[in-house]
Every structure is written in structure tokens, then in C-alpha cells.
Design a protein around this motif. Structure first.
Motif, mmCIF file in Angstrom:
data_model
loop_
_atom_site.group_PDB
_atom_site.id
_atom_site.type_symbol
_atom_site.label_atom_id
_atom_site.label_comp_id
_atom_site.label_asym_id
_atom_site.label_seq_id
_atom_site.Cartn_x
_atom_site.Cartn_y
_atom_site.Cartn_z
ATOM 1 N N HIS A 90 49.579 -21.643 86.824
ATOM 2 C CA HIS A 90 49.583 -23.007 87.814
ATOM 3 C C HIS A 90 48.949 -24.130 86.998
ATOM 4 O O HIS A 90 49.390 -25.236 87.387
ATOM 5 C CB HIS A 90 49.757 -22.479 88.736
ATOM 6 N N LEU A 91 47.712 -23.972 86.119
ATOM 7 C CA LEU A 91 46.790 -24.729 85.752
ATOM 8 C C LEU A 91 47.713 -25.468 85.273
ATOM 9 O O LEU A 91 46.911 -27.203 84.307
ATOM 10 C CB LEU A 91 45.809 -24.217 85.627
ATOM 11 N N LYS A 92 48.366 -25.203 84.109
ATOM 12 C CA LYS A 92 48.649 -25.897 83.021
ATOM 13 C C LYS A 92 49.688 -26.503 83.423
ATOM 14 O O LYS A 92 50.632 -27.354 82.854
ATOM 15 C CB LYS A 92 49.632 -24.622 82.013
ATOM 16 N N ASP A 93 50.947 -26.554 84.718
ATOM 17 C CA ASP A 93 51.851 -27.022 85.271
ATOM 18 C C ASP A 93 50.696 -28.310 85.830
ATOM 19 O O ASP A 93 50.464 -28.803 86.878
ATOM 20 C CB ASP A 93 52.363 -26.367 86.628
ATOM 21 N N THR A 94 51.364 -29.491 84.806
ATOM 22 C CA THR A 94 51.099 -31.021 85.263
ATOM 23 C C THR A 94 50.899 -31.319 86.271
ATOM 24 O O THR A 94 50.313 -32.043 87.383
ATOM 25 C CB THR A 94 51.040 -31.806 84.467
ATOM 26 N N THR A 95 52.255 -30.804 87.214
ATOM 27 C CA THR A 95 53.400 -31.485 87.996
ATOM 28 C C THR A 95 51.973 -31.274 89.567
ATOM 29 O O THR A 95 51.515 -31.445 90.845
ATOM 30 C CB THR A 95 54.196 -31.283 89.149
ATOM 31 N N LEU A 96 51.847 -29.270 89.754
ATOM 32 C CA LEU A 96 50.482 -29.214 90.784
ATOM 33 C C LEU A 96 49.530 -29.273 90.277
ATOM 34 O O LEU A 96 48.585 -29.710 91.508
ATOM 35 C CB LEU A 96 51.288 -27.069 90.298
ATOM 36 N N LEU A 97 48.997 -29.677 89.146
ATOM 37 C CA LEU A 97 47.560 -30.191 88.951
ATOM 38 C C LEU A 97 47.369 -31.127 89.560
ATOM 39 O O LEU A 97 46.535 -31.435 89.924
ATOM 40 C CB LEU A 97 46.571 -30.274 87.807
ATOM 41 N N LYS A 98 48.270 -32.506 88.944
ATOM 42 C CA LYS A 98 48.164 -33.707 89.840
ATOM 43 C C LYS A 98 48.092 -33.725 91.673
ATOM 44 O O LYS A 98 47.722 -34.153 92.232
ATOM 45 C CB LYS A 98 49.443 -35.094 89.528
ATOM 46 N N LEU A 99 49.149 -32.769 92.261
ATOM 47 C CA LEU A 99 49.147 -32.721 93.075
ATOM 48 C C LEU A 99 47.950 -32.069 93.496
ATOM 49 O O LEU A 99 47.248 -32.287 95.164
ATOM 50 C CB LEU A 99 50.290 -31.709 93.929
ATOM 51 N N ALA A 146 55.848 -24.174 92.886
ATOM 52 C CA ALA A 146 55.494 -22.703 92.573
ATOM 53 C C ALA A 146 56.432 -22.026 92.340
ATOM 54 O O ALA A 146 57.418 -21.848 93.349
ATOM 55 C CB ALA A 146 54.820 -22.395 93.156
ATOM 56 N N LYS A 147 57.119 -21.507 91.236
ATOM 57 C CA LYS A 147 58.449 -20.790 91.238
ATOM 58 C C LYS A 147 57.526 -18.978 91.119
ATOM 59 O O LYS A 147 58.871 -18.208 91.015
ATOM 60 C CB LYS A 147 59.046 -20.606 89.829
ATOM 61 N N HIS A 148 56.409 -18.789 90.855
ATOM 62 C CA HIS A 148 55.921 -17.106 91.084
ATOM 63 C C HIS A 148 54.301 -16.666 91.512
ATOM 64 O O HIS A 148 53.462 -18.215 91.934
ATOM 65 C CB HIS A 148 56.041 -16.434 89.781
ATOM 66 N N ASP A 149 54.000 -15.951 91.825
ATOM 67 C CA ASP A 149 53.101 -16.342 92.776
ATOM 68 C C ASP A 149 52.154 -17.084 93.656
ATOM 69 O O ASP A 149 51.030 -18.042 93.507
ATOM 70 C CB ASP A 149 51.590 -16.019 91.009
ATOM 71 N N ARG A 150 53.915 -17.634 94.101
ATOM 72 C CA ARG A 150 53.325 -18.353 95.045
ATOM 73 C C ARG A 150 51.588 -18.968 96.113
ATOM 74 O O ARG A 150 51.201 -19.873 96.245
ATOM 75 C CB ARG A 150 53.818 -18.867 96.664
ATOM 76 N N ALA A 151 51.362 -17.060 96.625
ATOM 77 C CA ALA A 151 50.365 -17.403 96.972
ATOM 78 C C ALA A 151 48.592 -18.012 96.689
ATOM 79 O O ALA A 151 48.423 -18.991 96.498
ATOM 80 C CB ALA A 151 50.105 -15.979 97.148
#
Length: 394
Positions: free
Chosen positions: A211-220, A332-337
């Protein structure tokens, strides 16, 4: 696949149950905010130190969210949410009997851990159980519960503190929370699409890193940090401003100013619907712009303009938060929590950092220093959202 859809009885029950859970969480989380000046005077501590009654709570909440979000992947959603709200309610009553400010801080830290069992899990529950077309609206309704709870806690605490004392306020809020918790347990449907995983630290850590490697999630995540830092900084120190001359308002009136939270119940749902039509990035920009505009208006010395500014900032904040949080759940496509808990980790860590940092600026530069800090936070948010791409909304 039998997802919950708008217009069904299950949709109504789910949203009301999670509205109630969000109400309890935020009613208890922010009960010390309107009485920070009272803590500063009664316990003879600085404004920044008094703010720790909120900042330490949100910090322990932030840290615990990552752990509890991961545990829920193995132990289930409803069970942990239930434990969370009952424990938090009981601790609120216990805080009323704190003999010293240090004991109060310890209990608030423990309460922060208890709070962690709801926010990230509730968002993950909605992401799993709701029809994707109705997720934005459902998330907005849940966040509306947060805003109404935050409003109720502040008003009840401010009023009861004026009539009796803050200890009576804590006890009353704790009892009310227990009653609402019972409703939540009976109303919320069990998960249908949750698939439990074995509690393996290695795999949980691996998914966390992904999740932390996903740059979109990191910006959010970073956007959530600065949005919340701005919001809490304003609300932590507006009480100090309005209780002092030339305003010299009572605790009840200052607590009642938090009624502007009601605009959050409108904006969180409305912004969710707007995002479905016009795109998340554009509407998120609009929310941040409103926050900045509202913050700058509060620099005016006229009381009514200060309240208008607070209202505009609050409207923009809840709208922006609903967009960013639903964007995380959708991305998020996995482990949404876990993904949601990471967003909330940054979100509440922003509350801790901004809430306490604002105290130092308040003591040294007054209200202008507080607004300068908020402006910096929001400008950084603009840059982060600008770096998001339209394809990131998918």
C-alpha cells in the motif's frame, strides 16, 4: 453478488448503524477540545500542553489503526467495531474521575487505542459490502455521523461544564454512548463478503508495504494528514481566542459555535455525489480551496465573520475528507481495512502534529500564527492533489 444497494432496507440499516458508530466515536474523541482553556487554567498547564488531551489521543489512535486494521483482516469487522465503541464509552466515564492531568492523559491515550477499532474497519466494511455505485454516498453518510458526533460532544460538554462541571459532562456522554452502542450491535448486518485471513505478520507486513508503494495511495495519505492538521489546529485554538477579550464568550457559547459541524453532514454526502459526476480530483480541489478561503476570513476581527469563516472551512473539510477517504477505499484492491487504516493513520497523526504545533504558534504569534500554519498545510495539500492523475481515480 448480493451487495447492499441504495433503496433497500439493508442499505438504511447499515447506514444508520455506522452513522451511530461514527457519532459515538467522534463525540468521545473530541470532548476535551472545547474545554482546553479550562484544562489550561484548572491544571495550570500551557495551551500546548493542554492540547495533549486531544493530540495524544489522536496519536495513539493513529498508531493503533494500522494494527487493528490488520487484525480485522483475520478477526472480522463487526466484532472489533463493537468492542471499540463499548470500551471507549466506559473509558469516558472513567476519565471523569481523573485525580491529576497526567492520569487524564494516560486514560486518553488508552482511549485512543480503543477508538481505533472503528474508523478504518467501518470504511473497509462499506468498501466490501456496498455496491460500488453507492459507495460514495454511503461513505458520505458515515462521515456525516462523524461530524454530528463531533458537534454533539462539543456542545454537550461545553453546556454541562457551564451548568455543572466537566466531570458531569464526561459521565453523561459516556452513558449516552453506551446506549447508542447497543443500537449499533443490533442494527448492523453481519459481513457477507469478508474473507478472513490467517493472522500472519509476514503477509500483513507485506501488504502494508505494498500500500505504501502505491504512489496514488501515498499522496492521498499525505493529503489526509494536512487536511486534518489544518482542521484540528483551527478548532483547538479558536476557543482560546473567543474566551479571551474582546469577545469573552462563555464555555456554553463557544461550545455552541461547533454547531457549524452540521454543514459537514451536507458537504460530505454532496461532495460524494459531485465526485461521481465531475471526478474526484476536481471536487477535492474545491474542498481544499474552501478550507483556505474560510481560514483567511477568520483573520477578520468581527465575530460574525469569524464564525462564517469557520463554517466555510468546516464545509470544505468534510467534503474533501469524504472524497479522499472513499478514493482510498476504491483504489485499494486488497486488504482494504489496512489501506483505510493507513489513510487514517496519516489523518490522525496530522491531528496530533497540527493540534500541538498550533499551540506554540498561538502562544507566540496569536491567531495570525495559527492561520499562517493552516495556510501552509493547505497549500501543500493543493500540490499533492495536483500530482494525482485522472487515471488514479480508477
Amino acid at each position: 453478488m448480493n451487495y447492499i444497494q441504495r433503496g433497500t432496507p439493508e442499505f438504511s440499516r447499515t447506514n444508520w448503524a455506522l452513522f451511530a458508530a461514527g457519532f459515538i466515536t467522534f463525540m468521545n474523541l473530541y470532548i476535551t477540545q472545547p474545554i482546553l482553556p479550562l484544562f489550561s487554567k484548572e491544571f495550570e498547564v500551557s495551551p500546548a500542553f493542554a492540547s495533549l488531551s486531544l493530540s495524544l489521543t489522536t496519536f495513539s489512535l493513529a498508531v493503533s489503526l494500522v494494527i487493528v486494521g490488520s487484525l480485522s483482516e483475520a478477526w472480522g469487522r463487526k466484532r472489533l467495531m463493537t468492542i471499540s465503541i463499548f470500551t471507549a464509552s466506559i473509558l469516558t466515564m472513567a476519565i471523569a474521575f481523573s485525580p491529576t492531568f497526567e492520569v487524564l492523559l494516560v486514560l486518553r491515550i488508552i482511549q485512543g487505542v480503543a477508538f481505533a477499532g472503528l474508523p478504518a474497519i467501518a470504511m473497509a466494511y462499506l468498501g466490501e459490502e456496498m455496491n460500488s455505485r453507492d459507495l460514495g454516498m454511503a461513505m458520505g453518510l458515515y462521515i456525516s455521523g462523524n461530524s454530528v458526533g463531533g458537534l454533539a460532544g462539543r456542545i454537550i460538554m461545553g453546556t454541562l461544564t457551564d451548568i455543572f462541571n466537566w466531570q458531569v459532562g464526561m459521565i453523561c456522554i459516556g452513558v449516552l454512548s453506551l446506549l447508542i452502542s447497543i443500537y449499533f450491535v443490533t442494527a448492523l448486518p453481519q459481513s457477507k463478503h469478508f474473507k478472513p485471513q490467517k493472522l500472519q505478520l509476514g503477509s500483513l507486513t507485506s501488504s502494508l508495504v505494498s500500500h505504501l508503494k502505491d504512489t496514488t495511495l501515498l499522496k492521498l495519505y499525505a493529503t489526509g494528514f494536512f487536511l486534518m492538521a489544518s482542521f484540528v489546529t483551527l478548532y483547538n485554538y479558536i476557543g482560546f481566542k473567543l474566551l479571551a477579550p474582546p469577545y469573552s464568550l462563555s464555555t456554553t457559547i463557544v461550545g455552541s459555535i461547533f454547531i457549524v459541524y452540521l454543514v459537514g453532514t451536507v458537504s460530505s454526502t454532496w461532495f460524494g455525489n459531485l465526485a461521481n459526476k465531475h471526478g474526484r480530483q476536481r471536487i477535492l480541489f474545491a474542498g481544499i480551496a474552501l478550507m483556505l478561503f474560510g481560514a483567511l476570513i477568520t483573520l477578520n476581527g468581527t465575530l460574525i465573520l469569524k464564525i462564517i469563516g469557520i463554517t466555510i472551512l468546516t464545509f470544505g473539510f468534510f467534503g474533501a475528507h469524504s472524497i479522499a477517504s472513499s478514493w482510498v477505499s476504491n483504489r485499494a484492491k486488497h486488504d482494504r481495512a489496512q489501506a483505510s487504516s493507513l489513510y487514517l493513520f496519516f489523518y490522525y497523526f496530522g491531528s496530533s502534529v497540527g493540534g500541538t504545533a498550533g499551540g506554540f504558534l498561538w502562544s507566540k504569534f496569536g491567531w495570525e500564527g495559527v492561520i499562517a500554519l493552516i495556510t501552509i498545510f493547505l497549500l501543500i495539500s493543493f500540490v499533492l492533489v495536483k500530482l494525482l492523475k485522472v487515471r488514479d481515480e480508477k
